[in-house]
Design a protein around this motif. Structure first.
Motif, PDB file in Angstrom:
ATOM      1  N   THR A  67      31.356  46.936  46.782  1.00 42.51           N
ATOM      2  CA  THR A  67      32.309  46.199  47.624  1.00 42.51           C
ATOM      3  C   THR A  67      33.611  45.956  46.875  1.00 42.51           C
ATOM      4  O   THR A  67      34.701  46.126  47.428  1.00 42.51           O
ATOM      5  CB  THR A  67      31.689  44.858  48.087  1.00 42.51           C
ATOM      6  N   LEU A  68      33.500  45.565  45.617  1.00 42.14           N
ATOM      7  CA  LEU A  68      34.689  45.335  44.791  1.00 42.14           C
ATOM      8  C   LEU A  68      35.475  46.628  44.583  1.00 42.14           C
ATOM      9  O   LEU A  68      36.709  46.645  44.671  1.00 42.14           O
ATOM     10  CB  LEU A  68      34.293  44.729  43.441  1.00 42.14           C
ATOM     11  N   ILE A  69      34.772  47.727  44.323  1.00 38.37           N
ATOM     12  CA  ILE A  69      35.426  49.024  44.133  1.00 38.37           C
ATOM     13  C   ILE A  69      36.154  49.427  45.407  1.00 38.37           C
ATOM     14  O   ILE A  69      37.317  49.839  45.374  1.00 38.37           O
ATOM     15  CB  ILE A  69      34.405  50.104  43.708  1.00 38.37           C
ATOM     16  N   HIS A  70      35.476  49.286  46.536  1.00 40.92           N
ATOM     17  CA  HIS A  70      36.087  49.642  47.823  1.00 40.92           C
ATOM     18  C   HIS A  70      37.336  48.800  48.085  1.00 40.92           C
ATOM     19  O   HIS A  70      38.364  49.313  48.518  1.00 40.92           O
ATOM     20  CB  HIS A  70      35.074  49.467  48.963  1.00 40.92           C
ATOM     21  N   SER A  71      37.249  47.512  47.793  1.00 42.09           N
ATOM     22  CA  SER A  71      38.398  46.622  47.980  1.00 42.09           C
ATOM     23  C   SER A  71      39.576  47.067  47.119  1.00 42.09           C
ATOM     24  O   SER A  71      40.712  47.131  47.589  1.00 42.09           O
ATOM     25  CB  SER A  71      38.005  45.182  47.640  1.00 42.09           C
ATOM     26  N   PHE A  72      39.290  47.387  45.861  1.00 40.27           N
ATOM     27  CA  PHE A  72      40.355  47.812  44.957  1.00 40.27           C
ATOM     28  C   PHE A  72      40.961  49.136  45.415  1.00 40.27           C
ATOM     29  O   PHE A  72      42.184  49.297  45.414  1.00 40.27           O
ATOM     30  CB  PHE A  72      39.820  47.945  43.529  1.00 40.27           C
ATOM     31  N   GLU A  73      40.114  50.078  45.806  1.00 36.92           N
ATOM     32  CA  GLU A  73      40.617  51.387  46.248  1.00 36.92           C
ATOM     33  C   GLU A  73      41.436  51.273  47.529  1.00 36.92           C
ATOM     34  O   GLU A  73      42.401  52.002  47.718  1.00 36.92           O
ATOM     35  CB  GLU A  73      39.462  52.374  46.424  1.00 36.92           C
ATOM     36  N   ILE A 113      30.903  41.403  35.259  1.00 40.27           N
ATOM     37  CA  ILE A 113      31.615  41.678  36.516  1.00 40.27           C
ATOM     38  C   ILE A 113      33.020  41.082  36.474  1.00 40.27           C
ATOM     39  O   ILE A 113      33.993  41.747  36.848  1.00 40.27           O
ATOM     40  CB  ILE A 113      30.794  41.188  37.722  1.00 40.27           C
ATOM     41  N   GLU A 114      33.147  39.842  36.007  1.00 43.17           N
ATOM     42  CA  GLU A 114      34.483  39.226  35.902  1.00 43.17           C
ATOM     43  C   GLU A 114      35.367  40.027  34.947  1.00 43.17           C
ATOM     44  O   GLU A 114      36.534  40.283  35.235  1.00 43.17           O
ATOM     45  CB  GLU A 114      34.384  37.779  35.411  1.00 43.17           C
ATOM     46  N   GLY A 115      34.815  40.416  33.813  1.00 43.86           N
ATOM     47  CA  GLY A 115      35.570  41.203  32.847  1.00 43.86           C
ATOM     48  C   GLY A 115      35.994  42.549  33.413  1.00 43.86           C
ATOM     49  O   GLY A 115      37.136  42.989  33.236  1.00 43.86           O
ATOM     50  N   ALA A 116      35.082  43.200  34.117  1.00 45.19           N
ATOM     51  CA  ALA A 116      35.400  44.507  34.713  1.00 45.19           C
ATOM     52  C   ALA A 116      36.489  44.369  35.774  1.00 45.19           C
ATOM     53  O   ALA A 116      37.368  45.236  35.877  1.00 45.19           O
ATOM     54  CB  ALA A 116      34.141  45.129  35.314  1.00 45.19           C
ATOM     55  N   MET A 117      36.452  43.290  36.550  1.00 46.71           N
ATOM     56  CA  MET A 117      37.504  43.089  37.553  1.00 46.71           C
ATOM     57  C   MET A 117      38.863  42.934  36.886  1.00 46.71           C
ATOM     58  O   MET A 117      39.855  43.509  37.346  1.00 46.71           O
ATOM     59  CB  MET A 117      37.194  41.874  38.434  1.00 46.71           C
ATOM     60  N   MET A 118      38.916  42.176  35.799  1.00 40.67           N
ATOM     61  CA  MET A 118      40.193  42.008  35.089  1.00 40.67           C
ATOM     62  C   MET A 118      40.668  43.336  34.516  1.00 40.67           C
ATOM     63  O   MET A 118      41.858  43.655  34.577  1.00 40.67           O
ATOM     64  CB  MET A 118      40.057  40.960  33.981  1.00 40.67           C
ATOM     65  N   LEU A 119      39.751  44.129  33.974  1.00 40.35           N
ATOM     66  CA  LEU A 119      40.129  45.437  33.448  1.00 40.35           C
ATOM     67  C   LEU A 119      40.621  46.363  34.557  1.00 40.35           C
ATOM     68  O   LEU A 119      41.576  47.121  34.350  1.00 40.35           O
ATOM     69  CB  LEU A 119      38.954  46.069  32.693  1.00 40.35           C
ATOM     70  N   CYS A 120      39.995  46.305  35.717  1.00 40.03           N
ATOM     71  CA  CYS A 120      40.455  47.112  36.855  1.00 40.03           C
ATOM     72  C   CYS A 120      41.906  46.772  37.198  1.00 40.03           C
ATOM     73  O   CYS A 120      42.718  47.664  37.456  1.00 40.03           O
ATOM     74  CB  CYS A 120      39.583  46.883  38.084  1.00 40.03           C
ATOM     75  N   LEU A 121      42.200  45.491  37.213  1.00 39.80           N
ATOM     76  CA  LEU A 121      43.556  45.060  37.547  1.00 39.80           C
ATOM     77  C   LEU A 121      44.566  45.498  36.497  1.00 39.80           C
ATOM     78  O   LEU A 121      45.657  45.950  36.839  1.00 39.80           O
ATOM     79  CB  LEU A 121      43.596  43.539  37.732  1.00 39.80           C
ATOM     80  N   THR A 122      44.205  45.385  35.229  1.00 41.88           N
ATOM     81  CA  THR A 122      45.163  45.747  34.182  1.00 41.88           C
ATOM     82  C   THR A 122      45.292  47.255  34.021  1.00 41.88           C
ATOM     83  O   THR A 122      46.368  47.751  33.713  1.00 41.88           O
ATOM     84  CB  THR A 122      44.792  45.112  32.825  1.00 41.88           C
ATOM     85  N   GLN A 123      44.216  47.990  34.258  1.00 40.07           N
ATOM     86  CA  GLN A 123      44.243  49.447  34.118  1.00 40.07           C
ATOM     87  C   GLN A 123      44.625  50.153  35.418  1.00 40.07           C
ATOM     88  O   GLN A 123      44.842  51.356  35.424  1.00 40.07           O
ATOM     89  CB  GLN A 123      42.881  49.959  33.649  1.00 40.07           C
ATOM     90  N   GLN A 124      44.643  49.391  36.516  1.00 38.59           N
ATOM     91  CA  GLN A 124      44.887  49.966  37.842  1.00 38.59           C
ATOM     92  C   GLN A 124      43.927  51.125  38.111  1.00 38.59           C
ATOM     93  O   GLN A 124      44.310  52.211  38.540  1.00 38.59           O
ATOM     94  CB  GLN A 124      46.342  50.404  37.998  1.00 38.59           C
ATOM     95  N   SER A 125      42.656  50.847  37.856  1.00 37.15           N
ATOM     96  CA  SER A 125      41.607  51.845  37.997  1.00 37.15           C
ATOM     97  C   SER A 125      40.289  51.135  38.305  1.00 37.15           C
ATOM     98  O   SER A 125      40.058  50.026  37.824  1.00 37.15           O
ATOM     99  CB  SER A 125      41.467  52.622  36.686  1.00 37.15           C
ATOM    100  N   THR A 126      39.428  51.793  39.061  1.00 38.14           N
ATOM    101  CA  THR A 126      38.104  51.236  39.341  1.00 38.14           C
ATOM    102  C   THR A 126      37.075  51.644  38.294  1.00 38.14           C
ATOM    103  O   THR A 126      35.916  51.259  38.383  1.00 38.14           O
ATOM    104  CB  THR A 126      37.601  51.691  40.731  1.00 38.14           C
ATOM    105  N   ASP A 127      37.498  52.386  37.279  1.00 40.54           N
ATOM    106  CA  ASP A 127      36.560  52.876  36.266  1.00 40.54           C
ATOM    107  C   ASP A 127      35.731  51.769  35.598  1.00 40.54           C
ATOM    108  O   ASP A 127      34.528  51.952  35.405  1.00 40.54           O
ATOM    109  CB  ASP A 127      37.288  53.710  35.208  1.00 40.54           C
ATOM    110  N   PRO A 128      36.320  50.617  35.242  1.00 36.18           N
ATOM    111  CA  PRO A 128      35.484  49.577  34.626  1.00 36.18           C
ATOM    112  C   PRO A 128      34.339  49.104  35.533  1.00 36.18           C
ATOM    113  O   PRO A 128      33.209  48.939  35.062  1.00 36.18           O
ATOM    114  CB  PRO A 128      36.476  48.444  34.349  1.00 36.18           C
ATOM    115  N   LEU A 129      34.599  48.926  36.816  1.00 31.59           N
ATOM    116  CA  LEU A 129      33.525  48.525  37.736  1.00 31.59           C
ATOM    117  C   LEU A 129      32.496  49.639  37.896  1.00 31.59           C
ATOM    118  O   LEU A 129      31.292  49.378  37.944  1.00 31.59           O
ATOM    119  CB  LEU A 129      34.098  48.131  39.100  1.00 31.59           C
TER     120      LEU A 129
END
Length: 186
Positions: free
Chosen positions: A86-92, A156-172
């Motif tokens: 769900t988080l990945i889909h939201s980010f994408e 999960i919280e850490g991966a979300m922050m990394l997604c935002l900073t990297q602009q990528s869903t790879d951490p999740l």
């Protein structure tokens, strides 16, 4: 939508996107198209009170979302994978995870205000409690469920922050692969 709800929703989004300190009162007022008087009518203590109210609303929304996902799955493993998907889909879809993460607010404000720290702590405790309850249902001991719920929350919280900073869903995506294996070995 009434003025108070509009202020809360808009300020929450702005705080998540830009941080509490960066968002000025005038920016919130402009985005909501309301006067200072309207804001102070609903939040007599101003921006700080608005932030705490935003955090309480996030607590309710995030808790409800996680509980809904977890109620649809028999195991914690399946629920976690679904939640991460769900988080990945939201980010994408939107390019952000606004609505799910509040780590930027925590890192910026938790040491400056006891009320904000407490609101953030309560939200994390709710998330961990949901995970812990499901893990206990899966047969984990209380000690293991408590430890694993902390690991899940932090990952999960850490991966979300990394997604935002990297602009990528790879951490999740990475933790979606690793967490189920860790849970099986725990």
């Amino acid at each position: 939508m009434d003025t108070k709800s509009h202020l809360i929703e808009t300020a929450t989004t702005l705080f998540q996107q830009k941080g509490y300190k960066t968002v000025g009162l005038n920016e919130i007022l402009k985005a909501c198209n309301v006067t200072k008087g309207a804001l102070y009518h609903h939040f007599p203590n101003g921006k700080d009170e608005l932030l705490v109210t935003c955090l309480l609303a996030l607590k309710e929304d995030i808790t409800t979302d996680i509980q809904t996902i977890f109620s649809k799955h028999l195991s914690t493993k399946d629920a976690i994978i679904s939640m991460i998907d769900t988080l990945i889909h939201s980010f994408e879809k939107t390019g952000t995870i606004t609505g799910y993460t509040f780590s930027s607010i925590v890192s910026e404000m938790a040491t400056m205000s006891e009320e904000v720290r407490k609101a953030c702590s309560d939200l994390y405790e709710n998330i961990e409690h949901i995970y812990c309850t499901k893990l206990l249902e899966d047969g984990f001991s209380k000690e293991a469920a408590t430890a694993m719920s902390l690991l899940l929350t932090a990952s999960i919280e850490g991966a979300m922050m990394l997604c935002l900073t990297q602009q990528s869903t790879d951490p999740l995506k990475t933790i979606a692969k690793l967490l189920p294996n860790i849970m099986e070995k725990f």
